[in-house]
Scaffold this active site. Structure first.
Site, PDB file in Angstrom:
ATOM      1  N   TYR A 164      -1.670  -5.353   4.957  1.00  0.00           N
ATOM      2  CA  TYR A 164      -0.311  -4.790   4.960  1.00  0.00           C
ATOM      3  C   TYR A 164       0.620  -5.637   5.826  1.00  0.00           C
ATOM      4  CZ  TYR A 164       3.451  -1.330   5.434  1.00  0.00           C
ATOM      5  OH  TYR A 164       4.662  -0.693   5.419  1.00  0.00           O
ATOM      6  N   SER A 194       8.989  -4.563   6.922  1.00  0.00           N
ATOM      7  CA  SER A 194       8.536  -3.582   7.919  1.00  0.00           C
ATOM      8  C   SER A 194       8.625  -4.192   9.313  1.00  0.00           C
ATOM      9  CB  SER A 194       7.079  -3.198   7.666  1.00  0.00           C
ATOM     10  OG  SER A 194       6.565  -2.443   8.763  1.00  0.00           O
TER      11      SER A 194
HETATM   12  P1  NAD Z   1       5.973   6.570   0.170  1.00  0.00           P
HETATM   13  O1  NAD Z   1       4.501   6.512   0.007  1.00  0.00           O
HETATM   14  O2  NAD Z   1       6.634   7.861   0.493  1.00  0.00           O
HETATM   15  O3  NAD Z   1       6.683   5.955  -1.130  1.00  0.00           O
HETATM   16  C1  NAD Z   1       6.211   4.787  -1.745  1.00  0.00           C
HETATM   17  C2  NAD Z   1       6.444   4.893  -3.241  1.00  0.00           C
HETATM   18  O4  NAD Z   1       5.963   3.690  -3.876  1.00  0.00           O
HETATM   19  C3  NAD Z   1       5.682   6.056  -3.889  1.00  0.00           C
HETATM   20  O5  NAD Z   1       6.550   6.777  -4.716  1.00  0.00           O
HETATM   21  C4  NAD Z   1       4.586   5.371  -4.672  1.00  0.00           C
HETATM   22  O6  NAD Z   1       4.188   6.102  -5.834  1.00  0.00           O
HETATM   23  C5  NAD Z   1       5.257   4.076  -5.029  1.00  0.00           C
HETATM   24  N1  NAD Z   1       4.294   3.043  -5.406  1.00  0.00           N
HETATM   25  C6  NAD Z   1       3.102   2.759  -4.823  1.00  0.00           C
HETATM   26  N2  NAD Z   1       2.493   1.780  -5.498  1.00  0.00           N
HETATM   27  C7  NAD Z   1       3.303   1.445  -6.528  1.00  0.00           C
HETATM   28  C8  NAD Z   1       3.211   0.511  -7.583  1.00  0.00           C
HETATM   29  N3  NAD Z   1       2.133  -0.270  -7.732  1.00  0.00           N
HETATM   30  N4  NAD Z   1       4.229   0.431  -8.469  1.00  0.00           N
HETATM   31  C9  NAD Z   1       5.311   1.232  -8.350  1.00  0.00           C
HETATM   32  N5  NAD Z   1       5.453   2.145  -7.379  1.00  0.00           N
HETATM   33  C10 NAD Z   1       4.451   2.245  -6.487  1.00  0.00           C
HETATM   34  O7  NAD Z   1       6.291   5.497   1.298  1.00  0.00           O
HETATM   35  P2  NAD Z   1       7.645   5.023   2.013  1.00  0.00           P
HETATM   36  O8  NAD Z   1       7.441   5.207   3.453  1.00  0.00           O
HETATM   37  O9  NAD Z   1       8.840   5.585   1.366  1.00  0.00           O
HETATM   38  O10 NAD Z   1       7.522   3.464   1.720  1.00  0.00           O
HETATM   39  C11 NAD Z   1       8.495   2.719   1.028  1.00  0.00           C
HETATM   40  C12 NAD Z   1       8.448   1.293   1.531  1.00  0.00           C
HETATM   41  O11 NAD Z   1       8.713   1.280   2.933  1.00  0.00           O
HETATM   42  C13 NAD Z   1       7.103   0.611   1.358  1.00  0.00           C
HETATM   43  O12 NAD Z   1       7.305  -0.735   0.950  1.00  0.00           O
HETATM   44  C14 NAD Z   1       6.508   0.642   2.749  1.00  0.00           C
HETATM   45  O13 NAD Z   1       5.583  -0.373   2.961  1.00  0.00           O
HETATM   46  C15 NAD Z   1       7.750   0.476   3.588  1.00  0.00           C
HETATM   47  N6  NAD Z   1       7.626   0.893   4.985  1.00  0.00           N
HETATM   48  C16 NAD Z   1       7.229   2.142   5.300  1.00  0.00           C
HETATM   49  C17 NAD Z   1       7.091   2.488   6.648  1.00  0.00           C
HETATM   50  C18 NAD Z   1       6.589   3.853   7.055  1.00  0.00           C
HETATM   51  O14 NAD Z   1       6.311   4.063   8.229  1.00  0.00           O
HETATM   52  N7  NAD Z   1       6.489   4.810   6.146  1.00  0.00           N
HETATM   53  C19 NAD Z   1       7.392   1.575   7.640  1.00  0.00           C
HETATM   54  C20 NAD Z   1       7.820   0.308   7.295  1.00  0.00           C
HETATM   55  C21 NAD Z   1       7.925  -0.026   5.953  1.00  0.00           C
END
Ligand code: NAD
Length: 257
Positions: free
Chosen positions: A157, A143
Site C-alpha cells: 500500500y 496518501s
Molecule cells: P473506502 O473503502 O470507503 O472506499 C473505496 C472504494 O473503492 C470502495 O467503494 C471500493 O468498492 C472501491 N474499490 C475498491 N477496489 C476497486 C476496484 N478494483 N475498482 C473500482 N473500485 C474499487 O475507502 P476510502 O477511505 O474512501 O478510500 C478512498 C481512497 O483514499 C483510496 O485510494 C485510499 O487508499 C485512499 N486513502 C484512504 C485513507 C484512509 O485512512 N481511509 C487514507 C489515505 C488515503
C-alpha cells in the site's frame, strides 16, 4: 455551483471519499459518473444524488481491468457528452499487506494493479476525452503514507501511494499546456471502511491516533471538500501539486498529550 455544466467521473464512488465527493460535486452542479466494483454502494450513491435533484449514472468498473476503464470513460461521453473532472480515487488496503517477509506476491500485485495501474488506466482513457472536452482537472488519491514510514507495515500500500504521487506530478507537467491540471490528494487516517476494517480493535485505533496532532480520524466529507477545491477553478493555478489533508500527522514530531 462551482462545477456547473461539468462532467465528473469518480472511481471508488460507492463508498467513503468517493461517495462524499460524488454527492458534493453534484450539489455544485456537476453530472456524475460513479465507477466502482461495489454495485450496491455505487447505485446508492447515484440514488442519493438523484433524490437531491442531481444527475448521475453508475457503471460497474474494476479499475485494474483495462477494458472496463475504457468503458467507464465511454460512459461519461455517451451519458453526458464529455469529461472535465476525473477523480481516480478507488483504492484498497489489503488485510494481509505487511512487511517484506510477510507480504505475499499476490497481495503485492493486487494492490499495485488497483492502486497504481487503476490510476494509469483512468488517465490513459480519460485524458483524450478531457482534452476533447476543452480541458479539466484530474485528482489522484495518494496518501500521507507516501511521506511517512510506519512500524506497523503495509508495504504494498505504501509503495503504491508513493507511485500515485510521482505519477501525478509527471502527468501534470506533460499536460500543463493542454488546460489539464493534475494534482494528488493525500488524506491522513480517515474514519472510513478502508482503515477501520484494518484497525479493527480499539487498541490499534489508539496506536494510530497517538500520531495525529488533532487526535481524531478525518471524515470522508472533509476530503470531499478538498477534492472540490482541486476539481474547481478555485485551484486554477495549481498543478503538479499535492493537497495533504491529514490532521497534521505529517507535521508532527511529538503530539500533545
Ligand atoms: P473506502 O473503502 O470507503 O472506499 C473505496 C472504494 O473503492 C470502495 O467503494 C471500493 O468498492 C472501491 N474499490 C475498491 N477496489 C476497486 C476496484 N478494483 N475498482 C473500482 N473500485 C474499487 O475507502 P476510502 O477511505 O474512501 O478510500 C478512498 C481512497 O483514499 C483510496 O485510494 C485510499 O487508499 C485512499 N486513502 C484512504 C485513507 C484512509 O485512512 N481511509 C487514507 C489515505 C488515503
Amino acid at each position: 455551483m462551482r462545477l456547473k455544466d461539468k462532467v465528473a467521473l469518480i472511481t471508488g464512488g460507492g463508498n467513503g471519499i468517493g461517495r462524499a465527493s460524488a454527492i458534493l460535486f453534484a450539489k455544485e452542479g456537476a453530472k456524475i459518473v460513479v465507477a466502482d466494483v461495489d454495485e450496491k454502494g455505487g447505485n446508492e450513491t447515484v440514488e442519493e444524488i438523484k433524490n437531491n435533484g442531481g444527475e448521475a449514472v453508475f457503471i460497474r468498473t474494476d479499475v485494474s481491468n483495462q477494458a472496463q476503464c475504457e468503458a467507464m470513460i465511454s460512459a461519461a461521453e455517451s451519458n453526458f457528452g464529455g469529461l472535465h473532472i476525473l477523480f481516480n480515487n478507488a483504492g484498497i488496503m489489503h488485510n494481509d499487506d505487511g512487511n517484506s517477509q510477510s507480504t505475499q506476491v499476490d497481495v503485492w500485485d493486487l494492490t499495485m494493479n488497483i492502486n497504481v495501474k487503476g490510476v494509469f488506466f483512468g488517465c490513459k482513457y480519460g485524458i483524450p476525452l478531457i482534452r476533447k472536452s476543452g480541458g479539466g482537472s484530474i485528482i489522484n488519491t495518494a496518501s500521507f503514507v507516501a511521506h511517512l514510514g510506519a512500524a506497523t507495515p503495509q508495504l504494498a500500500y505504501t509503495a503504491s501511494k508513493g507511485a500515485v504521487l510521482s505519477m501525478s506530478r509527471e502527468l501534470a507537467v506533460i499536460h500543463a499546456r493542454e488546460n489539464i491540471r493534475v494534482n494528488a490528494l493525500s488524506p491522513g487516517p480517515l474514519r472510513t471502511e478502508l482503515l477501520m476494517s484494518f484497525l479493527d480493535t480499539e487498541e490499534k485505533k489508539q496506536r494510530r491516533l497517538v500520531h495525529v496532532p488533532m487526535g481524531r480520524f478525518g471524515e470522508a466529507e472533509e476530503m470531499a471538500k478538498a477534492a472540490l477545491f482541486l476539481a474547481s477553478d478555485d485551484s486554477s493555478y495549481m498543478t503538479g501539486n499535492e493537497f495533504l489533508v491529514d490532521g497534521g500527522i505529517t507535521a508532527a514530531y511529538v503530539t500533545p498529550e
